[in-house]
Design an enzyme around this catalytic site. Structure first.
Site, short mmCIF file in Angstrom:
data_model
loop_
_atom_site.label_atom_id
_atom_site.label_comp_id
_atom_site.label_asym_id
_atom_site.label_seq_id
_atom_site.Cartn_x
_atom_site.Cartn_y
_atom_site.Cartn_z
N SER A 172 -15.63 -3.62 -10.29
CA SER A 172 -16.72 -2.80 -9.74
C SER A 172 -17.97 -3.00 -10.58
O SER A 172 -17.88 -3.30 -11.78
CB SER A 172 -16.35 -1.31 -9.78
OG SER A 172 -17.47 -0.50 -9.48
N TYR B 217 -13.75 6.62 -13.99
CA TYR B 217 -13.64 5.47 -13.07
C TYR B 217 -14.18 4.20 -13.73
O TYR B 217 -13.55 3.14 -13.68
CB TYR B 217 -14.41 5.78 -11.78
CG TYR B 217 -14.42 4.63 -10.80
CD1 TYR B 217 -13.26 4.27 -10.12
CD2 TYR B 217 -15.58 3.91 -10.54
CE1 TYR B 217 -13.25 3.21 -9.22
CE2 TYR B 217 -15.59 2.85 -9.65
CZ TYR B 217 -14.43 2.51 -8.99
OH TYR B 217 -14.42 1.46 -8.10
N ASP C 210 0.85 -1.19 0.00
CA ASP C 210 0.00 0.00 0.00
C ASP C 210 0.88 1.23 0.00
O ASP C 210 2.00 1.19 0.50
CB ASP C 210 -0.92 0.00 1.25
CG ASP C 210 -2.18 0.83 1.05
OD1 ASP C 210 -2.06 2.05 0.85
OD2 ASP C 210 -3.28 0.25 1.10
N ALA D 147 -19.81 0.01 -1.46
CA ALA D 147 -19.41 -0.66 -0.22
C ALA D 147 -19.06 0.38 0.84
O ALA D 147 -18.53 1.45 0.53
CB ALA D 147 -18.21 -1.56 -0.49
N ASP E 90 4.03 2.47 -3.99
CA ASP E 90 2.96 3.05 -4.81
C ASP E 90 2.88 2.22 -6.09
O ASP E 90 3.91 2.00 -6.74
CB ASP E 90 3.30 4.52 -5.11
CG ASP E 90 2.10 5.27 -5.66
OD1 ASP E 90 1.51 4.82 -6.67
OD2 ASP E 90 1.74 6.30 -5.06
N VAL E 91 1.69 1.79 -6.47
CA VAL E 91 1.57 0.92 -7.64
C VAL E 91 1.87 1.66 -8.95
O VAL E 91 1.97 1.03 -10.00
CB VAL E 91 0.18 0.22 -7.74
CG1 VAL E 91 -0.04 -0.71 -6.56
CG2 VAL E 91 -0.95 1.23 -7.89
N ASN F 254 -6.12 -4.97 -5.63
CA ASN F 254 -7.26 -4.23 -5.09
C ASN F 254 -7.04 -2.72 -5.01
O ASN F 254 -8.01 -1.96 -4.95
CB ASN F 254 -7.56 -4.80 -3.69
CG ASN F 254 -8.50 -3.93 -2.89
OD1 ASN F 254 -9.72 -3.99 -3.08
ND2 ASN F 254 -7.96 -3.09 -2.02
N THR G 10 -16.88 1.78 2.96
CA THR G 10 -15.44 1.82 3.24
C THR G 10 -15.05 3.27 3.47
O THR G 10 -15.82 4.20 3.18
CB THR G 10 -14.64 1.28 2.04
OG1 THR G 10 -14.77 2.22 0.95
CG2 THR G 10 -15.10 -0.10 1.58
N1 LIG Z 1 -16.03 1.24 -1.86
C1 LIG Z 1 -16.78 0.95 -2.91
O1 LIG Z 1 -17.97 1.28 -2.97
C2 LIG Z 1 -16.21 0.16 -4.06
C3 LIG Z 1 -17.10 -0.38 -4.99
C4 LIG Z 1 -16.58 -1.11 -6.06
C5 LIG Z 1 -15.22 -1.28 -6.19
N2 LIG Z 1 -14.37 -0.72 -5.27
C6 LIG Z 1 -12.94 -0.94 -5.46
O2 LIG Z 1 -12.41 -1.53 -4.29
C7 LIG Z 1 -11.03 -1.20 -4.18
C8 LIG Z 1 -10.76 -0.73 -2.76
O3 LIG Z 1 -11.60 0.38 -2.48
P1 LIG Z 1 -11.98 0.82 -0.99
O4 LIG Z 1 -13.38 1.31 -1.04
O5 LIG Z 1 -11.59 -0.24 -0.02
O6 LIG Z 1 -11.04 2.12 -0.89
P2 LIG Z 1 -10.07 2.68 0.28
O7 LIG Z 1 -9.72 4.06 -0.17
O8 LIG Z 1 -10.66 2.44 1.62
O9 LIG Z 1 -8.77 1.74 0.12
C9 LIG Z 1 -7.96 1.81 -1.01
C10 LIG Z 1 -6.54 1.47 -0.62
O10 LIG Z 1 -5.72 1.51 -1.80
C11 LIG Z 1 -4.54 2.22 -1.50
N3 LIG Z 1 -4.02 2.86 -2.71
C12 LIG Z 1 -4.63 3.82 -3.46
N4 LIG Z 1 -3.81 4.22 -4.44
C13 LIG Z 1 -2.66 3.50 -4.31
C14 LIG Z 1 -1.45 3.47 -5.03
N5 LIG Z 1 -1.21 4.32 -6.05
N6 LIG Z 1 -0.48 2.61 -4.64
C15 LIG Z 1 -0.68 1.78 -3.58
N7 LIG Z 1 -1.82 1.77 -2.85
C16 LIG Z 1 -2.80 2.62 -3.22
C17 LIG Z 1 -4.96 3.27 -0.47
O11 LIG Z 1 -3.83 3.76 0.27
C18 LIG Z 1 -5.94 2.48 0.38
O12 LIG Z 1 -5.29 1.81 1.43
C19 LIG Z 1 -10.75 -0.17 -5.27
O13 LIG Z 1 -10.12 -0.81 -6.38
C20 LIG Z 1 -12.12 0.31 -5.67
O14 LIG Z 1 -12.16 0.76 -7.01
C21 LIG Z 1 -14.83 -0.02 -4.21
#
Ligand SMILES: NC(=O)c1ccc[n+]([C@@H]2O[C@H](COP(=O)([O-])OP(=O)(O)OC[C@H]3O[C@@H](n4cnc5c(N)ncnc54)[C@H](O)[C@@H]3O)[C@@H](O)[C@H]2O)c1
Length: 245
Positions: free
Chosen positions: A129, A142, A34, A175, A50-51, A77, A177
C-alpha cells in the site's frame, strides 16, 4: 498465459477478485483462497480458508496445487484495515491486524514455496500500500503492517532469487473497492469523504481495482522475468508527484 497456475488470497472481493478475473481472462488456471468465497469469480477454484489459521492455509494451498497441477504464481492480497493513531488500538487489535496482513502472508508463502520451487517461472506478488511509503493520517496500525509487507517483499526476493522465484509488490493508492465503500458508508458525510480521497491523488480520482490487477498480473507474468524486489505504485501519482494547488 496458458501455463500459469495462480493462487490469489483475498480473491473474492475488490483487488484480489479483479486480479483473479484478469488472470482467468489471460488463460491462467486460478484458485482463490478467501475466508468468504461467495464473491469468487466464475471459473476459479474457490477455497474457503482464513489466513490466520495455519492448518486451513496449508490444506487450501495443497488443494490448489493438486487441482491446478502445481503453482507458478502466488498473489498475497488478503488484508484488513485499521484506523486511528498509534494510541487508538489495544494490543488485541494490533495482534489481530498483524495476524491477517503480515502473518497471514507468511503462512501462505510458507505453504506455497515448495510448489513454487517446482515452477519454471515462479512469482509472488504482495499487495502492499502507499501507506508503507507515505505517512497517512490515522492509519498507524495499518501502515505498520504494510511497512512489514514491503520489507518482507525485499527480504523474500533476496532469499529466493537463486531459486528462480521473483517477489514483488504493488503499492496502490486509495482504490475503489468494497473495502473503501465500507469506509465511505461509515463516514459522517460519504460524499465529502470521497471527494477528499479523490483530491488527495494527483489524477483526481480513485484507482480502480482493475488498474491494480493489471500491475499484479504484469509482475506475475514471465514478461517481468528480470524484475524482483520492486514496489510498483498504482496510486494516481500520489507517491511521486508534488503539484501546486
Ligand atoms: N482499497 C484500497 O484503497 C487499498 C489500497 C492499498 C492497498 N490495499 C490492499 O489491497 C488488498 C485488498 O483490499 P481490497 O480493497 O480489495 O479489500 P476487500 O475488502 O474488497 O477484499 C479483501 C478480501 O480479503 C479477504 N480477507 C480478509 N481477511 C481475510 C482472512 N483473514 N483470511 C482470508 N481472506 C481474508 C476478504 O474476505 C475479501 O475478500 C488488502 O491487502 C489491502 O490492504 C487496498
Amino acid at each position: 498465459m496458458n501455463a500459469i497456475k495462480a493462487l490469489v488470497t483475498g480473491g473474492a472481493s475488490g483487488i484480489g477478485r479483479a486480479a483473479a478475473e484478469l488472470l482467468l481472462e489471460r488463460g491462467a488456471s486460478v484458485a482463490v483462497l478467501d475466508r468468504d468465497v461467495s464473491g469468487a469469480p466464475a471459473g476459479a477454484l474457490a477455497l474457503q480458508a482464513d489466513v490466520t489459521d495455519d492448518a486451513a492455509v496449508r490444506s487450501a494451498v495443497a488443494r490448489a496445487a493438486e487441482e491446478l497441477g502445481g503453482l507458478d504464481v502466488l498473489v498475497n492480497n488478503a488484508g484488513v484495515g485499521a484506523q486511528g493513531d498509534v494510541a487508538a488500538n489495544d494490543d488485541a487489535e494490533w495482534q489481530r491486524v498483524f495476524d491477517v496482513n503480515v502473518f497471514g502472508l507468511v503462512r501462505v508463502a510458507r505453504a506455497a514455496l515448495p510448489h513454487l520451487r517446482e515452477s519454471s517461472s515462479a512469482a509472488i506478488v504482495n499487495t502492499c500500500s502507499i501507506a508503507a511509503t507515505a505517512g497517512l493520517p490515522n492509519r498507524a496500525l495499518y501502515s505498520a503492517t504494510k511497512g512489514a509487507v514491503y520489507s518482507l517483499t525485499l527480504a523474500m526476493a533476496a532469499d529466493h532469487v537463486a531459486e528462480g522465484i521473483r517477489v514483488n509488490c504493488v503499492t496502490p493508492g486509495t482504490a475503489d473497492t468494497p473495502w473503501v465503500q465500507r469506509l465511505l458508508d461509515a463516514a459522517g458525510d460519504p460524499e465529502a469523504e470521497r471527494a477528499a480521497l479523490e483530491a488527495r491523488q494527483p489524477m483526481g480520482r480513485l484507482v480502480s481495482a482493475r488498474e491494480v490487477a493489471e500491475a499484479i498480473v504484469y509482475l506475475a507474468s514471465p514478461g517481468a522475468s528480470s524484475t524482483t524486489g520492486t514496489a510498483l505504485a498504482v496510486d494516481g501519482g500520489m507517491q511521486g508527484l508534488r503539484l501546486r494547488r
